[in-house]
Design a protein around this motif. Structure first.
Motif, PDB file in Angstrom:
ATOM      1  N   ALA A  28       1.794  -5.543   2.930  1.00 35.53           N
ATOM      2  CA  ALA A  28       3.121  -5.454   2.293  1.00 35.53           C
ATOM      3  C   ALA A  28       4.088  -4.720   3.216  1.00 35.53           C
ATOM      4  O   ALA A  28       5.255  -5.116   3.366  1.00 35.53           O
ATOM      5  CB  ALA A  28       3.001  -4.733   0.955  1.00 35.53           C
ATOM      6  N   TRP A  29       3.595  -3.653   3.847  1.00 35.88           N
ATOM      7  CA  TRP A  29       4.434  -2.893   4.790  1.00 35.88           C
ATOM      8  C   TRP A  29       4.852  -3.803   5.955  1.00 35.88           C
ATOM      9  O   TRP A  29       6.020  -3.815   6.361  1.00 35.88           O
ATOM     10  CB  TRP A  29       3.663  -1.675   5.299  1.00 35.88           C
ATOM     11  CG  TRP A  29       4.441  -0.821   6.247  1.00 35.88           C
ATOM     12  CD1 TRP A  29       5.313   0.184   5.917  1.00 35.88           C
ATOM     13  CD2 TRP A  29       4.433  -0.903   7.684  1.00 35.88           C
ATOM     14  NE1 TRP A  29       5.851   0.731   7.061  1.00 35.88           N
ATOM     15  CE2 TRP A  29       5.332   0.090   8.161  1.00 35.88           C
ATOM     16  CE3 TRP A  29       3.767  -1.705   8.607  1.00 35.88           C
ATOM     17  CZ2 TRP A  29       5.563   0.286   9.525  1.00 35.88           C
ATOM     18  CZ3 TRP A  29       4.007  -1.513   9.961  1.00 35.88           C
ATOM     19  CH2 TRP A  29       4.895  -0.517  10.400  1.00 35.88           C
ATOM     20  N   VAL A  38       8.353 -10.273  -1.616  1.00 34.69           N
ATOM     21  CA  VAL A  38       6.909  -9.990  -1.615  1.00 34.69           C
ATOM     22  C   VAL A  38       6.553  -9.243  -2.900  1.00 34.69           C
ATOM     23  O   VAL A  38       7.196  -8.245  -3.248  1.00 34.69           O
ATOM     24  CB  VAL A  38       6.524  -9.131  -0.383  1.00 34.69           C
ATOM     25  CG1 VAL A  38       5.037  -8.800  -0.405  1.00 34.69           C
ATOM     26  CG2 VAL A  38       6.903  -9.845   0.909  1.00 34.69           C
ATOM     27  N   LEU A  39       5.534  -9.734  -3.584  1.00 31.22           N
ATOM     28  CA  LEU A  39       5.112  -9.106  -4.838  1.00 31.22           C
ATOM     29  C   LEU A  39       3.655  -8.670  -4.714  1.00 31.22           C
ATOM     30  O   LEU A  39       2.781  -9.486  -4.411  1.00 31.22           O
ATOM     31  CB  LEU A  39       5.255 -10.117  -5.991  1.00 31.22           C
ATOM     32  CG  LEU A  39       4.732  -9.671  -7.352  1.00 31.22           C
ATOM     33  CD1 LEU A  39       5.475  -8.438  -7.869  1.00 31.22           C
ATOM     34  CD2 LEU A  39       4.837 -10.818  -8.367  1.00 31.22           C
ATOM     35  N   VAL A  40       3.408  -7.373  -4.943  1.00 33.05           N
ATOM     36  CA  VAL A  40       2.031  -6.854  -4.922  1.00 33.05           C
ATOM     37  C   VAL A  40       1.552  -6.720  -6.365  1.00 33.05           C
ATOM     38  O   VAL A  40       2.219  -6.082  -7.186  1.00 33.05           O
ATOM     39  CB  VAL A  40       1.973  -5.474  -4.213  1.00 33.05           C
ATOM     40  CG1 VAL A  40       0.541  -4.948  -4.193  1.00 33.05           C
ATOM     41  CG2 VAL A  40       2.537  -5.565  -2.796  1.00 33.05           C
ATOM     42  N   ALA A 220       1.993   3.312   3.476  1.00 34.21           N
ATOM     43  CA  ALA A 220       2.373   1.903   3.662  1.00 34.21           C
ATOM     44  C   ALA A 220       3.159   1.352   2.468  1.00 34.21           C
ATOM     45  O   ALA A 220       4.258   0.825   2.628  1.00 34.21           O
ATOM     46  CB  ALA A 220       1.116   1.065   3.900  1.00 34.21           C
ATOM     47  N   LEU A 221       2.591   1.495   1.269  1.00 26.84           N
ATOM     48  CA  LEU A 221       3.223   0.836   0.124  1.00 26.84           C
ATOM     49  C   LEU A 221       4.577   1.467  -0.212  1.00 26.84           C
ATOM     50  O   LEU A 221       5.560   0.757  -0.444  1.00 26.84           O
ATOM     51  CB  LEU A 221       2.285   0.880  -1.090  1.00 26.84           C
ATOM     52  CG  LEU A 221       2.748   0.070  -2.291  1.00 26.84           C
ATOM     53  CD1 LEU A 221       2.877  -1.412  -1.936  1.00 26.84           C
ATOM     54  CD2 LEU A 221       1.794   0.244  -3.469  1.00 26.84           C
ATOM     55  N   ASN A 495      -5.996  -5.443  11.209  1.00 28.20           N
ATOM     56  CA  ASN A 495      -6.074  -6.896  11.020  1.00 28.20           C
ATOM     57  C   ASN A 495      -4.949  -7.393  10.113  1.00 28.20           C
ATOM     58  O   ASN A 495      -4.383  -8.470  10.343  1.00 28.20           O
ATOM     59  CB  ASN A 495      -7.431  -7.285  10.444  1.00 28.20           C
ATOM     60  CG  ASN A 495      -7.563  -8.783  10.301  1.00 28.20           C
ATOM     61  OD1 ASN A 495      -7.512  -9.509  11.295  1.00 28.20           O
ATOM     62  ND2 ASN A 495      -7.657  -9.264   9.075  1.00 28.20           N
ATOM     63  N   ALA A 496      -4.606  -6.618   9.085  1.00 29.54           N
ATOM     64  CA  ALA A 496      -3.490  -7.023   8.207  1.00 29.54           C
ATOM     65  C   ALA A 496      -2.205  -7.122   9.024  1.00 29.54           C
ATOM     66  O   ALA A 496      -1.401  -8.044   8.838  1.00 29.54           O
ATOM     67  CB  ALA A 496      -3.351  -6.028   7.059  1.00 29.54           C
ATOM     68  N   LEU A 497      -2.024  -6.177   9.953  1.00 31.99           N
ATOM     69  CA  LEU A 497      -0.832  -6.225  10.813  1.00 31.99           C
ATOM     70  C   LEU A 497      -0.895  -7.438  11.745  1.00 31.99           C
ATOM     71  O   LEU A 497       0.125  -8.066  12.034  1.00 31.99           O
ATOM     72  CB  LEU A 497      -0.734  -4.934  11.630  1.00 31.99           C
ATOM     73  CG  LEU A 497      -0.588  -3.646  10.801  1.00 31.99           C
ATOM     74  CD1 LEU A 497      -0.714  -2.413  11.694  1.00 31.99           C
ATOM     75  CD2 LEU A 497       0.743  -3.632  10.064  1.00 31.99           C
TER      76      LEU A 497
END
Ligand SMILES: Cc1cc2nc3c(=O)[nH]c(=O)nc-3n(C[C@H](O)[C@H](O)[C@H](O)COP(=O)(O)OP(=O)(O)OC[C@H]3O[C@@H](n4cnc5c(N)ncnc54)[C@H](O)[C@@H]3O)c2cc1C
Length: 505
Positions: A28-29, A38-40, A220-221, A495-497
């Motif tokens: 999300a970041w 973007v929806l978490v 991050a969030l 990995n998310a980045l």
């Protein structure tokens, strides 16, 4: 309430991320300025900031923040309490913030005592720039000059190493005098003063109400939400996804007894390796009769967790006053080499053990005995790689989530425990207690939807997109082709980045 009966409420976003732990919040970041809505979606709530956060008795004896959910041990059929936490920030609210990079060899094929650890579909060098960014985001403190297995770095750690307190320093000296190479462990703790260390002493296992610990929510969030481009819905338990052909159309969820249908162009699962697999397996439809993304039949399989031992060394003559103990690591036996026929694993420190943590596992031992022991103990955590096996798997049953896990690669783990016993005794700790952790200690779960190049032998492609679906990615540890023998969170974040630009499209 049935989704088929017609959901009451429809929600829309460009990108939906399911789960706000290390993978979901970091993603999300990374997407905060991607020009997408973007929806978490997070099944848990915000964890309250309260004095009980750092009270080990509340945490371990009263089980204040644990889920009531139980999973089934597939081998015995008994129910167990999984070591997972359903809160905004996921398991990082409770983790010890040890944030090492995986070693170069962890991305390669490596022979172990019990077989081969497979190569990843990308290399360490591909992840290196994203490790840099992840270390900055999670304020990682470390020293890249001490550990012979430290992978090549394009720059130094963004924050200086956390120094050892006296008892840990003495242990490091003793290890070094045995010819070993202890190092300052990479960690995401902002502990500039001894007061800060004392305040956050319980943060390996407990939440940290002081904000010294970098977790997925605070680092991050929160900044992602602050941009206004990312939204968070809490208390939203996603129960299945619906797909037609190669496209996921919607996620179905429950919130406060209400049914939700969430529509998006792109979906990302980051619910943790077990829950992500369970969601995929439970999302059976006409076009996907074996569950979503499961044409290989591998979803849920190759579940890994690490072979781990809590190793408690006691010198009855000396108290251990260390406040933040997790500053030391040892990787001398991490890779095969002279005197090491196969990889044994990693040694790192646990957060300082306190009586309530042990009392929960050993209720019959009198409190004063445990007080005596924990006030004098040096507390160590040993991990050995758990190799991927088809038969180790997550299943969805009518009674709930079942986990079949028969640990492998145990011989090197025993050898690691043996070698550590020797060096610990040499360091002046005559009493040693060890406890190998079982199926409940699944904090390092991974591998239930592995990434690879071949759709026949993997669930995801190298960018963690499902081979079977055009708009579904996985951003948690389920993509890991192997478990390595180090803490996974920084690699999940990096990995998310790495995959974020692909998801941003
Ligand atoms: C006590 C403890 C200590 C640890 N120490 C370390 C450490 O020092 N270093 C390290 O690297 N790792 C450590 N870990 C492990 C680390 O926390 C995890 O590897 C990491 O958080 C996993 O990230 P993830 O994104 O895969 O999943 P998680 O962080 O578990 O996040 C998954 C999220 O998805 C949500 N979710 C699940 N199912 C659904 C659903 N159906 N619908 C909506 N939301 C859902 C969950 O509530 C959760 O918020 C520790 C873990 C624990 C428990």
């Amino acid at each position: 309430m049935s989704n088929d009966a017609g959901p009451e409420q429809v929600v829309r976003a460009d990108v939906v991320i399911i789960g706000s732990g290390m993978g979901g919040s970091t993603l999300a970041w990374a997407l905060r300025d991607a020009g997408a809505d973007v929806l978490v979606l997070e099944r848990g709530q915000r964890l309250p900031v309260e004095p009980e956060n750092s009270d080990p008795a509340q945490m371990h004896l009263m089980k204040r923040y644990r889920t009531a959910e139980q999973w089934i041990d597939g081998q015995s059929g008994r129910l167990f309490d999984p070591g997972v936490y359903y809160w905004v920030g996921g398991n990082t609210k409770f983790y010890g913030a040890c944030l090492p990079r995986f070693r170069v060899s962890d991305f390669e094929e490596v022979e172990h005592a019990d077989g081969t650890s497979p190569a990843w579909p990308f290399r360490y060098a591909d992840l290196e720039p994203h490790y840099v960014e992840a270390e900055r985001l999670y304020r990682v403190h470390g020293d890249g000059s001490e550990d012979p297995t430290e992978p090549p770095r394009s720059g130094p750690y963004p924050y200086p190493r956390l120094e050892h307190e006296a008892r840990v320093a003495a242990f490091a000296d003793s290890l070094a005098s045995s010819g070993l190479h202890p190092f300052h462990m990479a960690g995401g703790m902002d502990l500039d003063t001894q007061e800060a260390r004392v305040a956050s002493t319980a943060s390996d296992g407990c939440p940290d109400q002081h904000g010294h610990k970098s977790d997925a929510e605070n680092r991050a969030l929160e900044p992602a939400l602050a941009t206004g481009n990312v939204r968070l819905m809490t208390g939203v338990h996603v129960t299945r996804l619906e797909a037609r052909g190669r496209v996921v159309r919607a996620a179905f969820a429950e919130q406060d007894g209400q049914s939700l249908r969430i529509e998006a162009d792109r979906f990302v699962l980051a619910a943790g390796a077990v829950n992500t697999a369970a969601l995929l397996l439970g999302s059976v439809g006409a076009d996907h009769p074996g569950g979503l993304a499961n044409s290989s039949g591998l979803v849920g399989r190759r579940y890994m967790v690490h072979n781990s031992t809590f190793f408690v060394a006691v010198d009855p003559r000396r108290r251990n006053e260390t406040a933040w103990q997790k500053t030391l690591g040892l990787n001398d036996w991490y890779e095969a080499g002279p005197g090491v026929p196969y990889p044994l694993g990693n040694l790192q420190m646990l957060g300082k053990l306190r009586t309530p943590m042990i009392k929960a596992a050993r209720p019959w031992v009198p409190g004063p005995v445990l007080d005596f022991m924990t006030s004098r103990s040096l507390d160590i955590y040993l991990t050995t790689e758990d190799l991927p096996r088809r038969e180790n798997r997550v299943r969805v049953t009518r009674r709930g989530i079942a986990v079949d896990w028969r640990p492998n690669n145990l011989k090197p783990h025993s050898e690691l425990v043996r070698r550590v016993t020797k060096v610990v005794r040499r360091a002046g700790y005559p009493l040693v207690f060890t406890q190998r952790m079982g199926i409940e200690t699944n904090s390092h779960q991974c591998g239930t939807a592995v990434a690879g190049h071949d759709p026949a032998t993997s669930v995801l492609d190298a960018d963690c997109r499902a081979h079977d679906l055009d708009n579904l990615w996985l951003a948690d540890s389920s993509f890991f082709p192997s478990s390595a023998a180090l803490n996974p969170a920084l690699t999940i974040a990096a990995n998310a980045l790495r995959i974020a630009p692909r998801i941003a499209g």
